[in-house]
Design a protein around this motif. Structure first.
Motif, mmCIF file in Angstrom:
data_model
loop_
_atom_site.group_PDB
_atom_site.id
_atom_site.type_symbol
_atom_site.label_atom_id
_atom_site.label_comp_id
_atom_site.label_asym_id
_atom_site.label_seq_id
_atom_site.Cartn_x
_atom_site.Cartn_y
_atom_site.Cartn_z
ATOM 1 N N ASP A 157 0.804 -27.339 11.960
ATOM 2 C CA ASP A 157 0.160 -26.591 13.008
ATOM 3 C C ASP A 157 0.427 -24.967 12.984
ATOM 4 O O ASP A 157 -0.477 -24.214 13.123
ATOM 5 C CB ASP A 157 0.394 -27.104 14.215
ATOM 6 C CG ASP A 157 -0.191 -26.454 15.394
ATOM 7 O OD1 ASP A 157 -1.237 -26.414 15.651
ATOM 8 O OD2 ASP A 157 0.658 -25.705 15.973
ATOM 9 N N ARG A 160 -5.533 -35.662 14.343
ATOM 10 C CA ARG A 160 -6.311 -34.354 14.715
ATOM 11 C C ARG A 160 -5.959 -34.003 16.030
ATOM 12 O O ARG A 160 -6.073 -32.877 16.556
ATOM 13 C CB ARG A 160 -7.688 -34.909 14.690
ATOM 14 C CG ARG A 160 -8.241 -35.046 13.085
ATOM 15 C CD ARG A 160 -8.396 -33.704 12.438
ATOM 16 N NE ARG A 160 -8.828 -33.909 11.104
ATOM 17 C CZ ARG A 160 -10.203 -34.264 10.705
ATOM 18 N NH1 ARG A 160 -10.978 -34.194 11.671
ATOM 19 N NH2 ARG A 160 -10.471 -34.620 9.481
ATOM 20 N N GLU A 161 -5.450 -35.073 17.013
ATOM 21 C CA GLU A 161 -5.253 -34.618 18.401
ATOM 22 C C GLU A 161 -3.955 -33.615 18.510
ATOM 23 O O GLU A 161 -3.643 -33.022 19.408
ATOM 24 C CB GLU A 161 -4.973 -35.864 19.219
ATOM 25 C CG GLU A 161 -3.500 -36.689 19.027
ATOM 26 C CD GLU A 161 -3.846 -37.570 17.916
ATOM 27 O OE1 GLU A 161 -3.125 -38.271 17.637
ATOM 28 O OE2 GLU A 161 -5.027 -37.603 17.168
ATOM 29 N N GLN A 162 -3.225 -33.660 17.504
ATOM 30 C CA GLN A 162 -2.044 -32.788 17.143
ATOM 31 C C GLN A 162 -2.185 -31.671 16.493
ATOM 32 O O GLN A 162 -1.380 -30.484 15.988
ATOM 33 C CB GLN A 162 -0.926 -33.628 16.602
ATOM 34 C CG GLN A 162 -0.532 -34.434 17.300
ATOM 35 C CD GLN A 162 0.928 -35.496 16.789
ATOM 36 O OE1 GLN A 162 1.833 -34.715 16.219
ATOM 37 N NE2 GLN A 162 1.030 -36.843 16.840
ATOM 38 N N MET A 163 -3.732 -31.267 16.182
ATOM 39 C CA MET A 163 -4.090 -30.141 15.391
ATOM 40 C C MET A 163 -5.118 -29.314 15.920
ATOM 41 O O MET A 163 -6.230 -29.387 15.727
ATOM 42 C CB MET A 163 -4.644 -30.821 13.838
ATOM 43 C CG MET A 163 -3.495 -31.531 13.183
ATOM 44 S SD MET A 163 -4.320 -32.503 11.954
ATOM 45 C CE MET A 163 -4.814 -31.339 10.866
ATOM 46 N N PRO A 164 -4.882 -28.443 16.972
ATOM 47 C CA PRO A 164 -5.613 -27.650 17.642
ATOM 48 C C PRO A 164 -6.196 -26.805 16.626
ATOM 49 O O PRO A 164 -7.519 -26.489 16.796
ATOM 50 C CB PRO A 164 -4.801 -27.024 18.679
ATOM 51 C CG PRO A 164 -3.502 -27.067 18.445
ATOM 52 C CD PRO A 164 -3.479 -28.322 17.701
ATOM 53 N N GLY A 165 -5.703 -26.455 15.750
ATOM 54 C CA GLY A 165 -6.218 -25.416 14.795
ATOM 55 C C GLY A 165 -7.214 -25.796 13.505
ATOM 56 O O GLY A 165 -7.828 -25.086 12.959
ATOM 57 N N LYS A 182 -10.084 -26.953 14.209
ATOM 58 C CA LYS A 182 -11.330 -26.506 14.620
ATOM 59 C C LYS A 182 -11.812 -25.248 13.798
ATOM 60 O O LYS A 182 -12.966 -24.781 13.629
ATOM 61 C CB LYS A 182 -11.564 -26.161 15.926
ATOM 62 C CG LYS A 182 -10.657 -25.101 16.635
ATOM 63 C CD LYS A 182 -10.879 -24.946 18.212
ATOM 64 C CE LYS A 182 -10.095 -23.921 18.816
ATOM 65 N NZ LYS A 182 -8.796 -24.214 18.602
ATOM 66 N N ASP A 183 -10.717 -24.412 13.364
ATOM 67 C CA ASP A 183 -10.664 -23.117 12.814
ATOM 68 C C ASP A 183 -10.935 -23.039 11.388
ATOM 69 O O ASP A 183 -11.173 -22.018 10.674
ATOM 70 C CB ASP A 183 -9.543 -22.136 13.113
ATOM 71 C CG ASP A 183 -9.634 -21.811 14.709
ATOM 72 O OD1 ASP A 183 -10.632 -21.573 15.312
ATOM 73 O OD2 ASP A 183 -8.371 -21.679 15.309
ATOM 74 N N ARG A 242 -2.218 -21.386 12.396
ATOM 75 C CA ARG A 242 -2.560 -20.117 13.132
ATOM 76 C C ARG A 242 -3.105 -19.150 12.423
ATOM 77 O O ARG A 242 -2.347 -18.521 11.588
ATOM 78 C CB ARG A 242 -1.331 -19.825 13.792
ATOM 79 C CG ARG A 242 -0.666 -21.047 14.600
ATOM 80 C CD ARG A 242 0.690 -20.569 15.590
ATOM 81 N NE ARG A 242 1.206 -21.758 16.047
ATOM 82 C CZ ARG A 242 2.264 -21.534 16.606
ATOM 83 N NH1 ARG A 242 2.884 -20.423 16.823
ATOM 84 N NH2 ARG A 242 2.847 -22.645 17.471
#
Length: 367
Positions: free
Chosen positions: A294, A101-106, A108-109, A298
């Protein structure tokens, strides 16, 4: 359980794959395995432009092909688009890597309601990210159904096809259903008030009795023919996938043949399916694989894919970027009340699969 567009320009697809493979010598690569004709027309080229990573892209046409590739040998792929139905098998076999998850900022969307449903196949949402999704419901010829059953035809209910008095009359203008026991039998069970993923043989006897009673009024079971037949008026009702019904509607409109098609998600509830992005445990390029996942998370990337394929995506922040005609179409993006009624399908034990196979054979043969 292929629910995707049932046409594909093999020449163009082969040329695309070949051109991308040639480009693989230019820099880092990611190897992707996806359903055929199931990505935006420029998504792969845009990914290379924006990241410098070259996608080496291959396609498959059934979940069985995918599972066979991943379960029998080192596939060489990094990222695969797998259906939610395949996830339990792939997870149990140890074929998938947990997503960091730390490599998946998206992440949260991602739509939390969709994630909750997907968790039925991927507990804790550890391995899969929603890519595109859809539903199974009823496509129908508005004018022909109205002519047969009147203005109060129950087009918003499974009663349209599972009540014998309705189906007997609709049989005059043609009714088709998917040739898929793993999709049709759960719907029949659900209609009867039984668990759609039941493992009780007695439940399947009840579903068999219902479908055998209806069988004389069903023109055929087929998972592709209904699209063209619905669009040209050869049949008036079909049970199938949301995207396929929208394809039939678009085809009829483009042909200008006067056939008006609508898609209904029955009020009693219906199957919802997901195609997901997963990273393979033996991925040769895991970092590039995560970069590809990732990228597709987007909003500005996935929204055009939804527009192109007429399927919703799992990204809440992308919805406002999807074309208004698509995002406001309840056949594509069901309202919250309808979403609450949807259920996922699950792989069943081999003994139950054998029961389903026997039942489906009897139903198709009408005896």
């Amino acid at each position: 359980m292929s629910r995707h567009r049932l046409y594909f320009n093999l020449g163009a697809g082969a040329c695309l794959a070949a051109s991308l493979s040639v480009l693989a010598d230019e820099g880092p690569t990611v190897h992707v395995y996806n359903w055929y004709d199931y990505i935006g027309p420029t998504t792969l080229q845009d990914f290379k432009r924006d990241t410098g990573i070259v996608p080496v892209y291959d396609t498959f046409d059934s979940a069985e092909v995918l599972e066979g590739k991943l379960l029998t040998s080192r596939s060489g792929y990094d990222v695969v688009v797998a259906s939610n139905y395949s996830l339990p098998t792939l997870i149990k076999a140890g074929a998938l890597a947990p997503l960091p998850r730390e490599q998946m900022p998206g992440f949260k969307d991602m739509d939390t309601d969709l994630l909750a449903k997907l968790a039925n196949n991927d507990p804790g949402n550890q391995y899969a990210v929603p890519y595109l999704w859809g539903t199974n419901g009823i496509g129908y010829n508005i004018d022909k159904v109205r002519a047969v059953l009147g203005d109060k035809a129950p087009v918003d209910s499974w009663d349209l096809v599972f009540k014998e008095e309705n189906l007997a009359r609709l049989g005059e203008c043609g009714v088709a259903m998917l040739d898929s026991p793993s999709e049709m039998l759960p719907v029949a069970l659900h209609y009867l008030g039984l668990p759609p993923n039941s493992t009780d043989p007695e439940d399947y006897k009840k579903a068999e009795a219902l479908l055998l009673k209806l069988r004389p009024h069903i023109a055929y079971f087929n998972s592709s023919k209904f699209i063209s037949d619905l669009s040209n008026g050869n049949i008036c009702v079909a049970v199938g996938w949301s995207g396929a019904m929208l394809e039939a509607k678009t085809t009829a409109e483009q042909a200008g043949n006067g056939v008006k098609i609508a898609y209904s998600l029955p009020k009693e509830g219906a199957p919802v399916w997901f195609d997901t992005l997963v990273l393979l445990k033996d991925a040769p390029h895991p970092q590039q694989g995560m970069a590809f996942i990732d990228y597709l998370m987007r909003p500005q990337v996935i929204a055009p894919v939804s527009d192109h394929l007429n399927y919703p995506n799992g990204n809440r922040s992308a919805t406002s970027l999807v074309a208004e005609a698509t995002r406001n179409n309840p056949a594509v993006y069901p309202p919250a009340a309808a979403m609450a009624t949807l259920f996922t399908l699950q792989p069943l034990p081999p003994s139950t699969e054998r029961v389903r196979t026997r039942v489906w054979s009897k139903v198709k043969n009408g005896q």
